[in-house]
Design an enzyme around this catalytic site. Structure first.
Site, PDB file in Angstrom:
ATOM      1  N   SER A  16     -25.715  11.440 -37.503  1.00 50.29           N
ATOM      2  CA  SER A  16     -26.348  10.042 -37.632  1.00 50.29           C
ATOM      3  C   SER A  16     -27.580  10.058 -38.347  1.00 50.29           C
ATOM      4  O   SER A  16     -27.804   9.370 -39.130  1.00 50.29           O
ATOM      5  CB  SER A  16     -26.322   9.097 -36.530  1.00 50.29           C
ATOM      6  OG  SER A  16     -24.715   8.739 -36.018  1.00 50.29           O
ATOM      7  N   LYS A  67     -22.582   4.760 -23.707  1.00 47.53           N
ATOM      8  CA  LYS A  67     -22.001   3.416 -24.119  1.00 47.53           C
ATOM      9  C   LYS A  67     -21.564   2.105 -23.264  1.00 47.53           C
ATOM     10  O   LYS A  67     -21.623   1.179 -23.649  1.00 47.53           O
ATOM     11  CB  LYS A  67     -20.592   3.760 -24.946  1.00 47.53           C
ATOM     12  CG  LYS A  67     -20.957   4.566 -26.271  1.00 47.53           C
ATOM     13  CD  LYS A  67     -19.802   4.696 -27.023  1.00 47.53           C
ATOM     14  CE  LYS A  67     -19.881   5.454 -28.194  1.00 47.53           C
ATOM     15  NZ  LYS A  67     -18.955   5.808 -29.299  1.00 47.53           N
ATOM     16  N   ASP A 103     -17.329   0.558 -33.220  1.00 39.78           N
ATOM     17  CA  ASP A 103     -16.610   1.778 -33.307  1.00 39.78           C
ATOM     18  C   ASP A 103     -15.280   1.099 -33.705  1.00 39.78           C
ATOM     19  O   ASP A 103     -14.585   1.826 -34.418  1.00 39.78           O
ATOM     20  CB  ASP A 103     -16.405   2.259 -32.012  1.00 39.78           C
ATOM     21  CG  ASP A 103     -17.711   3.458 -31.639  1.00 39.78           C
ATOM     22  OD1 ASP A 103     -18.017   3.845 -32.850  1.00 39.78           O
ATOM     23  OD2 ASP A 103     -17.866   3.403 -30.405  1.00 39.78           O
ATOM     24  N   GLY A 126     -10.412   7.548 -22.332  1.00 47.20           N
ATOM     25  CA  GLY A 126     -11.966   7.553 -21.796  1.00 47.20           C
ATOM     26  C   GLY A 126     -12.433   6.298 -22.487  1.00 47.20           C
ATOM     27  O   GLY A 126     -11.893   5.380 -23.193  1.00 47.20           O
ATOM     28  N   THR A 149      -4.815  12.103 -17.326  1.00 43.80           N
ATOM     29  CA  THR A 149      -4.645  11.552 -16.084  1.00 43.80           C
ATOM     30  C   THR A 149      -4.109  10.339 -16.019  1.00 43.80           C
ATOM     31  O   THR A 149      -4.632   9.349 -16.666  1.00 43.80           O
ATOM     32  CB  THR A 149      -6.253  11.555 -15.369  1.00 43.80           C
ATOM     33  OG1 THR A 149      -7.103  12.548 -15.474  1.00 43.80           O
ATOM     34  CG2 THR A 149      -6.219  11.026 -13.878  1.00 43.80           C
ATOM     35  N   GLY A 232     -12.921  12.647 -38.018  1.00 41.86           N
ATOM     36  CA  GLY A 232     -14.229  12.064 -37.205  1.00 41.86           C
ATOM     37  C   GLY A 232     -15.396  11.613 -37.988  1.00 41.86           C
ATOM     38  O   GLY A 232     -16.105  10.815 -37.485  1.00 41.86           O
TER      39      GLY A 232
HETATM   40  P1  ATR Z   1     -15.053   9.453 -24.319  1.00 39.52           P
HETATM   41  O1  ATR Z   1     -15.852   8.607 -23.902  1.00 39.52           O
HETATM   42  O2  ATR Z   1     -15.461  10.415 -25.239  1.00 39.52           O
HETATM   43  O3  ATR Z   1     -13.791   9.118 -24.617  1.00 39.52           O
HETATM   44  P2  ATR Z   1     -14.557  10.566 -21.466  1.00 39.52           P
HETATM   45  O4  ATR Z   1     -14.489   9.096 -20.912  1.00 39.52           O
HETATM   46  O5  ATR Z   1     -15.088  11.695 -20.709  1.00 39.52           O
HETATM   47  O6  ATR Z   1     -15.174  10.712 -22.816  1.00 39.52           O
HETATM   48  O7  ATR Z   1     -12.898  11.001 -21.739  1.00 39.52           O
HETATM   49  C1  ATR Z   1     -12.360  12.060 -22.406  1.00 39.52           C
HETATM   50  C2  ATR Z   1     -10.864  12.081 -22.882  1.00 39.52           C
HETATM   51  O8  ATR Z   1     -10.723  13.452 -22.965  1.00 39.52           O
HETATM   52  C3  ATR Z   1     -10.138  11.634 -21.437  1.00 39.52           C
HETATM   53  O9  ATR Z   1      -9.065  11.121 -21.903  1.00 39.52           O
HETATM   54  C4  ATR Z   1      -9.841  13.178 -20.790  1.00 39.52           C
HETATM   55  O10 ATR Z   1      -8.700  13.135 -20.125  1.00 39.52           O
HETATM   56  P3  ATR Z   1      -8.973  12.702 -18.493  1.00 39.52           P
HETATM   57  O11 ATR Z   1      -9.193  11.250 -18.227  1.00 39.52           O
HETATM   58  O12 ATR Z   1      -7.526  13.174 -18.099  1.00 39.52           O
HETATM   59  O13 ATR Z   1     -10.000  13.352 -17.986  1.00 39.52           O
HETATM   60  C5  ATR Z   1      -9.539  13.785 -22.149  1.00 39.52           C
HETATM   61  N1  ATR Z   1      -9.508  15.428 -22.120  1.00 39.52           N
HETATM   62  C6  ATR Z   1     -10.815  16.139 -21.932  1.00 39.52           C
HETATM   63  N2  ATR Z   1     -10.348  17.363 -21.799  1.00 39.52           N
HETATM   64  C7  ATR Z   1      -8.978  17.212 -21.751  1.00 39.52           C
HETATM   65  C8  ATR Z   1      -8.038  18.308 -21.880  1.00 39.52           C
HETATM   66  N3  ATR Z   1      -8.084  19.716 -21.966  1.00 39.52           N
HETATM   67  N4  ATR Z   1      -6.562  17.966 -22.137  1.00 39.52           N
HETATM   68  C9  ATR Z   1      -6.487  16.625 -22.159  1.00 39.52           C
HETATM   69  N5  ATR Z   1      -7.191  15.539 -22.140  1.00 39.52           N
HETATM   70  C10 ATR Z   1      -8.477  15.959 -22.080  1.00 39.52           C
END
Ligand code: ATR
Length: 263
Positions: A16, A67, A103, A126, A149, A232
Site C-alpha cells: 500500500s 479490521k 474491500d 474469515g 471450520t 490479490g
Molecule cells: P482473514 O481476515 O484474512 O479472513 P481469518 O479471519 O484468520 O483471516 O481467516 C482465515 C481463513 O483462512 C479462515 O477461513 C480459515 O479457516 P478456519 O476458519 O477453519 O480457520 C482459513 N484457513 C487458514 N488456513 C487454512 C488451511 N490450511 N486450510 C483451509 N483453510 C484455511
C-alpha cells in the site's frame, strides 16, 4: 503535510505505501500528502488511532488483524462497513472518526462482469470472506460458502446471506473466490481446499485474494485451464483506489497504482 498510513500487524510486507505514494505523485499531490506503514500491536490499536488526527493524519487503511477493531473505534460507520462488520478505511475529519469498507465494492469492480444470477463459491469465512459474501449476495449472485471450520461458514451465511456447503463440486460454479490464507506460505490449494485443478475451465472466473511476487498455485492452474483470473494485487489496487478517492476527493490513477503495487 497531510498524512495517510496503513495500520497492520505485521505490515512491513504491505504494497500500500508504494501504491498510494505513486498515486499521490501521479495526481500532483506528492509534495503535500504522504503515506506510510505503521505496525500496531492489537492492544495498542485504539490509542494509536485516536492519536492520529493530532499528528496530521487525515486517513488510514486498516489491514489484518485490525479490521474489526477499526469498526469499534469509529464514531460514524458507512452502511457497507456496518453491514459487513469490518472496515479497511478510516478518515479523520472535524474531530470524528469515520469507517468505510472499500474491500467489498473494490472486489466487485475487479470482476470481469456482473454477477447477478451467477453461481459463486467462496472459500473461507474469515474477515476477508465476509466482505466478499456480502458483496456477492447484494449483487444477486447465488453464493455458497465453504470453510475448513464448518460452523463458521454457517454463521456467516446466517448473518450475511449465501448458503454454507461442506462438499462442493467445484466444476458447478462460474465464480470461485479464495479468501482463505491458503497459498500465503506456499500451501497447496488442491490439498487444503475442495478444488481440483482438472475441474477448472475456461468458462470460470477464479479470484485469489492471496498475493505475492509470483502468481499463486491456484491462479497458475486457473490460467493454464483457460479460466479468467483476478489476483490479490488487483483487489488491493481497487480497494486502494476507493480509499484514495475518499481521502483526496480525486479520481484514482489506476495504472500508476497497478505498476507500483506489482513491483
Ligand atoms: P482473514 O481476515 O484474512 O479472513 P481469518 O479471519 O484468520 O483471516 O481467516 C482465515 C481463513 O483462512 C479462515 O477461513 C480459515 O479457516 P478456519 O476458519 O477453519 O480457520 C482459513 N484457513 C487458514 N488456513 C487454512 C488451511 N490450511 N486450510 C483451509 N483453510 C484455511
Amino acid at each position: 503535510m497531510k498524512r495517510l498510513a496503513v495500520l497492520g500487524h505485521p505490515v512491513a510486507h504491505s504494497r500500500s505505501p508504494a501504491m498510494q505514494e505513486a498515486a499521490l505523485d501521479a495526481v500532483g499531490l506528492g509534495g503535500e500528502w504522504s503515506y506510510e506503514a505503521i505496525d500496531v500491536d492489537p492492544g495498542d490499536f485504539e490509542a494509536r488511532v485516536r492519536a492520529m488526527p493530532g499528528e496530521g493524519f487525515v486517513g488510514a487503511n486498516v489491514t489484518v488483524p485490525h479490521k474489526g477493531a477499526a469498526l469499534s473505534v469509529a464514531d460514524v460507520l458507512s452502511e457497507t462497513a456496518r453491514e459487513i462488520g469490518a472496515a479497511n478505511a478510516l478518515s479523520f475529519e472535524a474531530g470524528e472518526i469515520r469507517a468505510d469498507n472499500t474491500d467489498a465494492p473494490g472486489f466487485l469492480e475487479a470482476l470481469p462482469g456482473p454477477v447477478a444470477g451467477r453461481r459463486a463459491l467462496v472459500l473461507g469465512a474469515g474477515g476477508a470472506g465476509r466482505a466478499i459474501v456480502w458483496a456477492l449476495a447484494r449483487e444477486g449472485a447465488e453464493v455458497e460458502v465453504w470453510n475448513r471450520t464448518e460452523l463458521r461458514a454457517a454463521h456467516l451465511c446466517e448473518e450475511l446471506g449465501g448458503r454454507s456447503v461442506t462438499d462442493p463440486d467445484p466444476a458447478a460454479y462460474e465464480l470461485l473466490v479464495n479468501t482463505t490464507a491458503v497459498g500465503l506460505r506456499g500451501e497447496d490449494p488442491f490439498a487444503e481446499l475442495p478444488l481440483r485443478a482438472a475441474d477448472l475451465a475456461p468458462s470460470q472466473t477464479v479470484v485469489d485474494m492471496v498475493y505475492g511476487a509470483e502468481p499463486t498455485r491456484l491462479l497458475a492452474a486457473a490460467e493454464a485451464a483457460g479460466a479468467t483470473t483476478v489476483d490479490g494485487i488487483e483487489l488491493l489496487v481497487r480497494q486502494g483506489a476507493r480509499s484514495f478517492r475518499i481521502w483526496t476527493g480525486r479520481e484514482a490513477p489506476l495504472d500508476a497504482m497497478r505498476s507500483a503495487a506489482r513491483v
